[in-house]
Design a protein around this motif. Structure first.
Motif, short mmCIF file in Angstrom:
data_model
loop_
_atom_site.label_atom_id
_atom_site.label_comp_id
_atom_site.label_asym_id
_atom_site.label_seq_id
_atom_site.Cartn_x
_atom_site.Cartn_y
_atom_site.Cartn_z
N ASP A 195 6.85 -52.24 -72.86
CA ASP A 195 5.60 -52.72 -72.27
C ASP A 195 5.48 -52.15 -70.85
O ASP A 195 6.36 -52.40 -70.02
CB ASP A 195 5.62 -54.24 -72.23
N PRO A 196 4.43 -51.37 -70.55
CA PRO A 196 4.29 -50.79 -69.20
C PRO A 196 4.27 -51.82 -68.08
O PRO A 196 4.58 -51.48 -66.94
CB PRO A 196 2.95 -50.04 -69.28
N THR A 197 3.94 -53.07 -68.40
CA THR A 197 3.94 -54.09 -67.35
C THR A 197 5.35 -54.40 -66.85
O THR A 197 5.51 -55.01 -65.78
CB THR A 197 3.28 -55.39 -67.84
N HIS A 207 0.37 -42.42 -58.48
CA HIS A 207 0.38 -43.44 -59.54
C HIS A 207 -0.41 -43.00 -60.76
O HIS A 207 -0.08 -43.38 -61.89
CB HIS A 207 -0.16 -44.77 -59.01
N ASP A 234 -0.02 -42.97 -65.65
CA ASP A 234 -0.95 -43.77 -66.42
C ASP A 234 -0.40 -44.03 -67.83
O ASP A 234 0.02 -43.10 -68.53
CB ASP A 234 -2.30 -43.04 -66.52
N THR A 258 8.07 -50.45 -62.96
CA THR A 258 7.60 -50.17 -61.60
C THR A 258 8.13 -48.80 -61.20
O THR A 258 9.34 -48.60 -61.08
CB THR A 258 8.10 -51.22 -60.60
N ALA A 263 3.60 -47.06 -66.55
CA ALA A 263 3.96 -48.18 -65.68
C ALA A 263 2.71 -48.79 -65.10
O ALA A 263 1.76 -48.09 -64.74
CB ALA A 263 4.89 -47.71 -64.57
N SER A 264 2.71 -50.10 -64.97
CA SER A 264 1.55 -50.79 -64.40
C SER A 264 1.71 -50.99 -62.89
O SER A 264 0.75 -51.36 -62.22
CB SER A 264 1.34 -52.14 -65.08
N SER A 265 2.91 -50.76 -62.36
CA SER A 265 3.16 -50.94 -60.93
C SER A 265 3.70 -49.65 -60.33
O SER A 265 4.46 -48.92 -60.98
CB SER A 265 4.16 -52.07 -60.68
N TYR A 266 3.31 -49.40 -59.10
CA TYR A 266 3.72 -48.17 -58.40
C TYR A 266 4.04 -48.52 -56.96
O TYR A 266 3.28 -49.26 -56.31
CB TYR A 266 2.59 -47.13 -58.46
#
Length: 331
Positions: A58-60, A71, A75, A63, A78-81
């Motif tokens: 899960d990309p969430t 960032h 795409d 980080t 990862a959902s955080s950078y």
């Protein structure tokens, strides 16, 4: 052990280590990325995309820690950078990296070091508890390919290429750019050394392009590595819209500008890989193809093929041949 047997053993070993790292549903720190732009775009990002797909991550959970506001490159991964330049000045970052290069004998991140830990602790607030998906996983795998131990097909089986959508442009930058333009991104490195001949060539190419269209330069007066930007004077037809860009945004802004260009012309090297990543036709120059590693050129060609992007590499001497053929073509 046969080549096929060695590849099977390599794949099993890699997947076992990654499965142990990614097991569960907790957060994962990805990076920090401290090496060349080329390896990041050509290998690291596609390798991470394979990992996310193969292990259904899960990309969430992910980080990413990198630099320059990239960032958008991650795409779907990862959902955080976290940007390193938000916690390190450019000069401090460069000094840190140069000490790391000296200790490791090169820029590649073959193992987790004191410098990696320092960056993660300061930039990402890492306390040692979250697992780290470090670039060493990829570099150790690729080292076997570079030395001939793994086939190109095996390596490509662990990379996932896809054409990315252009990241958003800040409003002020969108106003500053014309509807159509060509990016010129020339800098000097070992394979394009920047003597008088190369500097004159850059001027000739930019002048010729400016006669036909607007030329957009990407340099922003930031020296985070050993490369020297080619000095090109701005004019009505040669724009330099990124001058003064913040380090924590520089590469991201370069990407947003380049992704909308009609074409990219410049030095062969990692930054030119932005072009095929976003489907922008590219012509890049080197003084001597012998300075380049065929193993990585093969992967670059696959990236360009998968994104449907023309990517041409020319030696500077090729221009003499083309100039000589021009009169014949005109007839």
């Amino acid at each position: 052990m046969t080549g096929l047997g060695y590849e099977r053993k390599s794949a099993v070993e890699l997947e076992r280590r990654l499965h142990g790292l990614l097991d569960g549903d907790g957060p994962v720190v990805v990076g920090p990325w401290l090496a060349e732009i080329g390896h990041e775009l050509l290998h690291w990002v596609p390798f991470l995309r394979w990992i996310v797909e193969r292990f259904e991550v899960d990309p969430t959970r992910m980080t990413v820690v990198s630099r320059g506001g990239v960032h958008a490159w991650y795409d779907g991964i990862a959902s955080s950078y976290v940007d390193i330049f938000s916690s390190f000045g450019v000069d401090e970052y460069r000094r840190l990296n140069e000490r790391r290069w000296a200790a490791l004998g090169g820029m590649k991140q073959g193992r987790f070091t004191y410098w990696d830990r320092l960056v993660l602790e300061r930039a990402a607030g890492w306390d040692g508890r979250a697992p780290v998906l470090h670039p060493a996983y990829m570099f150790r795998f690729l080292r076997r390919y570079g030395k001939g131990g793994l086939s190109l097909a095996h390596v490509l089986g662990h990379l996932r290429f896809r054409r990315l959508e252009p990241p958003p442009l800040p409003a002020a930058l969108a106003v500053a750019l014309p509807d159509e333009y060509v990016v010129a991104a020339f800098y000097f490195r070992a394979s394009f050394e920047g003597d008088l001949q190369q500097r004159a060539l850059v001027s000739r190419i930019v002048d010729a392009l400016a006669e036909e269209t607007t030329v957009v330069l990407l340099d922003a007066d930031i020296r985070a590595d050993e490369h020297e930007e080619a000095a090109v004077e701005p004019s009505e037809r040669v724009l330099r819209p990124l001058a003064g860009a913040a380090p924590a945004e520089n590469l991201g802004l370069q990407t947003a500008v380049a992704a909308r260009a009609r074409a990219w012309v410049g030095t062969y090297g990692g930054r030119s890989y932005i072009a095929p990543t976003y489907g922008v036709p590219c012509i890049s120059f080197t003084d001597d193809r012998a300075e380049l590693l065929p193993a990585w050129d093969d992967v670059l060609r696959r990236l360009a093929h998968e994104t449907g992007t023309p990517y041409t590499l020319l030696e500077t001497s090729d221009l003499d041949l083309l100039t000589g053929l021009a009169p014949v073509h005109a007839v």
